[in-house]
Design a protein around this motif. Sequence first.
Motif, PDB file in Angstrom:
ATOM      1  N   MET A   1       7.171  36.175 -16.653  1.00  0.00           N
ATOM      2  CA  MET A   1       7.149  34.752 -16.360  1.00  0.00           C
ATOM      3  C   MET A   1       5.698  34.298 -16.248  1.00  0.00           C
ATOM      4  SD  MET A   1       9.149  32.867 -13.319  1.00  0.00           S
ATOM      5  CE  MET A   1      10.052  31.523 -13.990  1.00  0.00           C
ATOM      6  N   PRO A   2       5.348  33.144 -16.823  1.00  0.00           N
ATOM      7  CA  PRO A   2       3.973  32.686 -16.775  1.00  0.00           C
ATOM      8  C   PRO A   2       3.536  32.338 -15.363  1.00  0.00           C
ATOM      9  CG  PRO A   2       5.228  31.439 -18.401  1.00  0.00           C
ATOM     10  CD  PRO A   2       6.179  32.290 -17.643  1.00  0.00           C
ATOM     11  N   GLU A   3       2.229  32.405 -15.137  1.00  0.00           N
ATOM     12  CA  GLU A   3       1.673  32.021 -13.854  1.00  0.00           C
ATOM     13  C   GLU A   3       1.833  30.523 -13.680  1.00  0.00           C
ATOM     14  OE1 GLU A   3      -2.381  33.238 -13.603  1.00  0.00           O
ATOM     15  OE2 GLU A   3      -1.951  35.208 -14.410  1.00  0.00           O
ATOM     16  N   VAL A   4       1.831  30.090 -12.416  1.00  0.00           N
ATOM     17  CA  VAL A   4       1.913  28.660 -12.138  1.00  0.00           C
ATOM     18  C   VAL A   4       0.724  27.971 -12.779  1.00  0.00           C
ATOM     19  CG1 VAL A   4       1.873  26.921 -10.321  1.00  0.00           C
ATOM     20  CG2 VAL A   4       3.159  29.045 -10.002  1.00  0.00           C
ATOM     21  N   GLY A   5       0.984  26.854 -13.465  1.00  0.00           N
ATOM     22  CA  GLY A   5      -0.083  26.104 -14.104  1.00  0.00           C
ATOM     23  C   GLY A   5      -0.380  26.551 -15.524  1.00  0.00           C
ATOM     24  N   ASP A   7      -0.074  26.880 -19.365  1.00  0.00           N
ATOM     25  CA  ASP A   7       0.452  25.969 -20.367  1.00  0.00           C
ATOM     26  C   ASP A   7       1.479  26.662 -21.242  1.00  0.00           C
ATOM     27  OD1 ASP A   7      -1.209  23.900 -19.513  1.00  0.00           O
ATOM     28  OD2 ASP A   7      -2.847  24.561 -20.794  1.00  0.00           O
ATOM     29  N   LEU A   8       2.568  25.948 -21.496  1.00  0.00           N
ATOM     30  CA  LEU A   8       3.630  26.441 -22.360  1.00  0.00           C
ATOM     31  C   LEU A   8       3.701  25.557 -23.595  1.00  0.00           C
ATOM     32  CD1 LEU A   8       6.344  26.766 -19.570  1.00  0.00           C
ATOM     33  CD2 LEU A   8       5.052  28.639 -20.583  1.00  0.00           C
ATOM     34  N   SER A   9       3.953  26.156 -24.726  1.00  0.00           N
ATOM     35  CA  SER A   9       4.087  25.381 -25.965  1.00  0.00           C
ATOM     36  C   SER A   9       5.462  24.718 -25.994  1.00  0.00           C
ATOM     37  CB  SER A   9       3.938  26.293 -27.182  1.00  0.00           C
ATOM     38  OG  SER A   9       5.070  27.141 -27.292  1.00  0.00           O
ATOM     39  N   ILE A  10       5.625  23.755 -26.878  1.00  0.00           N
ATOM     40  CA  ILE A  10       6.907  23.076 -27.015  1.00  0.00           C
ATOM     41  C   ILE A  10       7.996  24.075 -27.439  1.00  0.00           C
ATOM     42  CG2 ILE A  10       6.550  22.327 -29.402  1.00  0.00           C
ATOM     43  CD1 ILE A  10       7.868  19.619 -28.532  1.00  0.00           C
ATOM     44  N   GLY A  11       7.638  25.062 -28.236  1.00  0.00           N
ATOM     45  CA  GLY A  11       8.598  26.095 -28.636  1.00  0.00           C
ATOM     46  C   GLY A  11       9.050  26.951 -27.465  1.00  0.00           C
ATOM     47  N   GLN A  12       8.113  27.298 -26.576  1.00  0.00           N
ATOM     48  CA  GLN A  12       8.461  28.085 -25.392  1.00  0.00           C
ATOM     49  C   GLN A  12       9.382  27.285 -24.469  1.00  0.00           C
ATOM     50  OE1 GLN A  12       4.323  28.845 -24.408  1.00  0.00           O
ATOM     51  NE2 GLN A  12       4.715  31.056 -24.513  1.00  0.00           N
ATOM     52  N   VAL A  13       9.103  26.002 -24.316  1.00  0.00           N
ATOM     53  CA  VAL A  13       9.941  25.152 -23.467  1.00  0.00           C
ATOM     54  C   VAL A  13      11.328  25.010 -24.092  1.00  0.00           C
ATOM     55  CG1 VAL A  13      10.205  22.838 -22.488  1.00  0.00           C
ATOM     56  CG2 VAL A  13       7.964  23.947 -22.473  1.00  0.00           C
ATOM     57  N   ALA A  14      11.387  24.876 -25.391  1.00  0.00           N
ATOM     58  CA  ALA A  14      12.677  24.796 -26.085  1.00  0.00           C
ATOM     59  C   ALA A  14      13.494  26.059 -25.818  1.00  0.00           C
ATOM     60  CB  ALA A  14      12.459  24.586 -27.581  1.00  0.00           C
ATOM     61  N   ARG A  39      -1.976  17.252 -23.810  1.00  0.00           N
ATOM     62  CA  ARG A  39      -2.250  17.500 -25.232  1.00  0.00           C
ATOM     63  C   ARG A  39      -3.556  18.274 -25.347  1.00  0.00           C
ATOM     64  NH1 ARG A  39       1.442  15.190 -29.205  1.00  0.00           N
ATOM     65  NH2 ARG A  39       2.723  13.786 -27.989  1.00  0.00           N
ATOM     66  N   GLY A  40      -3.539  19.247 -26.233  1.00  0.00           N
ATOM     67  CA  GLY A  40      -4.735  20.017 -26.518  1.00  0.00           C
ATOM     68  C   GLY A  40      -5.417  19.475 -27.755  1.00  0.00           C
ATOM     69  N   PRO A  41      -6.451  20.166 -28.190  1.00  0.00           N
ATOM     70  CA  PRO A  41      -7.119  19.762 -29.425  1.00  0.00           C
ATOM     71  C   PRO A  41      -6.109  19.720 -30.576  1.00  0.00           C
ATOM     72  CG  PRO A  41      -8.342  21.503 -28.319  1.00  0.00           C
ATOM     73  CD  PRO A  41      -7.039  21.354 -27.599  1.00  0.00           C
ATOM     74  N   TYR A  47       3.116  22.120 -21.854  1.00  0.00           N
ATOM     75  CA  TYR A  47       3.996  21.837 -20.731  1.00  0.00           C
ATOM     76  C   TYR A  47       3.711  22.824 -19.606  1.00  0.00           C
ATOM     77  CZ  TYR A  47       6.719  19.263 -24.222  1.00  0.00           C
ATOM     78  OH  TYR A  47       7.126  18.404 -25.206  1.00  0.00           O
ATOM     79  N   SER A  48       4.096  22.445 -18.388  1.00  0.00           N
ATOM     80  CA  SER A  48       3.938  23.327 -17.231  1.00  0.00           C
ATOM     81  C   SER A  48       5.307  23.826 -16.774  1.00  0.00           C
ATOM     82  CB  SER A  48       3.264  22.562 -16.084  1.00  0.00           C
ATOM     83  OG  SER A  48       4.142  21.553 -15.605  1.00  0.00           O
ATOM     84  N   GLU A  49       5.306  24.749 -15.842  1.00  0.00           N
ATOM     85  CA  GLU A  49       6.562  25.236 -15.268  1.00  0.00           C
ATOM     86  C   GLU A  49       7.302  24.094 -14.577  1.00  0.00           C
ATOM     87  OE1 GLU A  49       8.388  28.006 -15.276  1.00  0.00           O
ATOM     88  OE2 GLU A  49       7.014  28.877 -16.711  1.00  0.00           O
TER      89      GLU A  49
END
Length: 94
Positions: A1-5, A7-14, A39-41, A47-49
Amino acid sequence: MPEVGQDLSIGQVAERTGLSVHTLSFYEREGILANPVSRGPGGRRFYSESDVEWLRLCIILGPRSGWGWSRRVRDLWTARVAPSETGAGPESAS
């Protein structure tokens, strides 16, 4: 599980929510998310947790539950959280 804060990609959130990338983009456009998407470059969404948790709540209380559209969930969140954050809630009234 990712650390708090983290960043997750839209694919990971999906993957985590079971929503499609298209649906996540739609939710962003319609203002259903509790917070603006970072938004990144190059415009890549991050997205965050807490975004994932919010989306899970929207799924539970969303249209399939019979409770109503997810925007209502956001309206309730705004009414509950925003006033206390700004000091304009009932607890600040004299």
